[in-house]
Scaffold this motif. Sequence first.
Motif, mmCIF file in Angstrom:
data_model
loop_
_atom_site.group_PDB
_atom_site.id
_atom_site.type_symbol
_atom_site.label_atom_id
_atom_site.label_comp_id
_atom_site.label_asym_id
_atom_site.label_seq_id
_atom_site.Cartn_x
_atom_site.Cartn_y
_atom_site.Cartn_z
ATOM 1 N N GLY A 176 0.791 -1.217 0.000
ATOM 2 C CA GLY A 176 0.000 0.000 0.000
ATOM 3 C C GLY A 176 0.825 1.269 0.000
ATOM 4 N N GLU A 177 1.909 1.286 0.765
ATOM 5 C CA GLU A 177 2.724 2.499 0.840
ATOM 6 C C GLU A 177 3.469 2.778 -0.454
ATOM 7 N N ARG A 178 3.508 1.779 -1.357
ATOM 8 C CA ARG A 178 4.125 1.978 -2.670
ATOM 9 C C ARG A 178 3.082 2.214 -3.761
ATOM 10 N N GLY A 179 1.855 2.420 -3.335
ATOM 11 C CA GLY A 179 0.817 2.801 -4.274
ATOM 12 C C GLY A 179 0.165 1.672 -5.025
ATOM 13 N N VAL A 180 0.431 0.417 -4.637
ATOM 14 C CA VAL A 180 -0.182 -0.728 -5.302
ATOM 15 C C VAL A 180 -1.404 -1.166 -4.497
ATOM 16 N N LYS A 181 -2.544 -1.214 -5.138
ATOM 17 C CA LYS A 181 -3.773 -1.648 -4.488
ATOM 18 C C LYS A 181 -3.895 -3.161 -4.591
ATOM 19 N N VAL A 182 -4.331 -3.788 -3.517
ATOM 20 C CA VAL A 182 -4.539 -5.241 -3.499
ATOM 21 C C VAL A 182 -5.879 -5.519 -2.838
ATOM 22 N N VAL A 183 -6.684 -6.347 -3.483
ATOM 23 C CA VAL A 183 -7.974 -6.702 -2.897
ATOM 24 C C VAL A 183 -8.293 -8.155 -3.232
ATOM 25 N N ALA A 184 -8.921 -8.833 -2.294
ATOM 26 C CA ALA A 184 -9.425 -10.191 -2.515
ATOM 27 C C ALA A 184 -10.934 -10.095 -2.707
ATOM 28 N N LEU A 185 -11.405 -10.550 -3.843
ATOM 29 C CA LEU A 185 -12.838 -10.574 -4.120
ATOM 30 C C LEU A 185 -13.390 -11.918 -3.648
ATOM 31 N N CYS A 186 -14.439 -11.875 -2.825
ATOM 32 C CA CYS A 186 -14.973 -13.095 -2.208
ATOM 33 C C CYS A 186 -16.432 -13.296 -2.599
ATOM 34 N N PRO A 187 -16.676 -13.893 -3.748
ATOM 35 C CA PRO A 187 -18.059 -14.193 -4.121
ATOM 36 C C PRO A 187 -18.550 -15.471 -3.483
ATOM 37 N N GLY A 188 -19.858 -15.593 -3.377
ATOM 38 C CA GLY A 188 -20.449 -16.873 -3.037
ATOM 39 C C GLY A 188 -20.754 -17.618 -4.322
ATOM 40 N N ALA A 189 -21.773 -18.465 -4.313
ATOM 41 C CA ALA A 189 -22.158 -19.185 -5.524
ATOM 42 C C ALA A 189 -22.513 -18.182 -6.621
ATOM 43 N N THR A 190 -21.997 -18.412 -7.820
ATOM 44 C CA THR A 190 -22.159 -17.481 -8.934
ATOM 45 C C THR A 190 -22.528 -18.267 -10.188
ATOM 46 N N GLU A 191 -23.326 -17.656 -11.058
ATOM 47 C CA GLU A 191 -23.761 -18.311 -12.289
ATOM 48 C C GLU A 191 -22.610 -18.357 -13.294
#
Length: 274
Positions: A176-191
């Motif tokens: 984060g302090e180097r300007g890189v965004k990181v996110v984990a997307l957590c879906p449930g059951a998806t079509e």
Amino acid sequence: MTRHPFENRNALVTGASTGIGAEFARQLAAQRCHMILVARSRDKLEALAAELRAAHGVRVEVIADDLTSAGAIGRVHAEVARRGVTVDLLINNAGFATHGRFEETPIERQLEEIALNVSALVAMTHAFLPDLVRTRGAVLNVASTAAFYPIASMAVYGATKAFVLSFSEALWAELGERGVKVVALCPGATETPFFEIAGEAAAVGAKAKASDVVQLGLRSLSTGRTHAIHGLGNYILSNLARFVPRAMAARLTAEVMRKNQVRALPARAASARP
């Protein structure tokens, strides 16, 4: 004219031939983001690439490779460099699930699951991180609501997604302090075609639309959150895991998966009839 966060930038999407990966490609292309599509099926990738070029006039590169094969990550990285593309957004979406008793599921298939869901994701992130630091880009790792509970009958899948969530949150703090965004997307059951491999008994709850899941994922890149859970019910259940004893959580998932297995039996029997 609306300026999109990744307009005229380059996104690399793994597992891009179908499902959530293909939907990421479509939504990013609609925002005038250039694409690098990675998956095993060249035919499906080329068809999607042609669709995106025609609809949005963006540049779309196709790299067909099996990310679990020896040297695949190095080949993908070298090919991206050869084509002169700098990656601004890495979407680690490729993955699959096995469903059934651990001892009854071939170990080779479960090790392949770990190789794709964990090892390939880590290696891709490591390979492209210098680009992302230089461009102050972003990493989106597709995890799952399975990351929050031990999942009986899907023990390896749940464990891989718990790894993805933990790994993503650690990188969020580190980069984060180097300007890189990181996110984990957590879906449930998806079509998506996901359940063609895992089986319908692996689906818990109503299935969300892939387009809605992807919209949340892209929005989450601007929020500064470590992870994003799709759906209010999924959000409540995932956060409830923090207050439930681990043994109780494991028994609860075992019972849910057992009931799912029973419900899936009539559908499987019907499909087996001539």
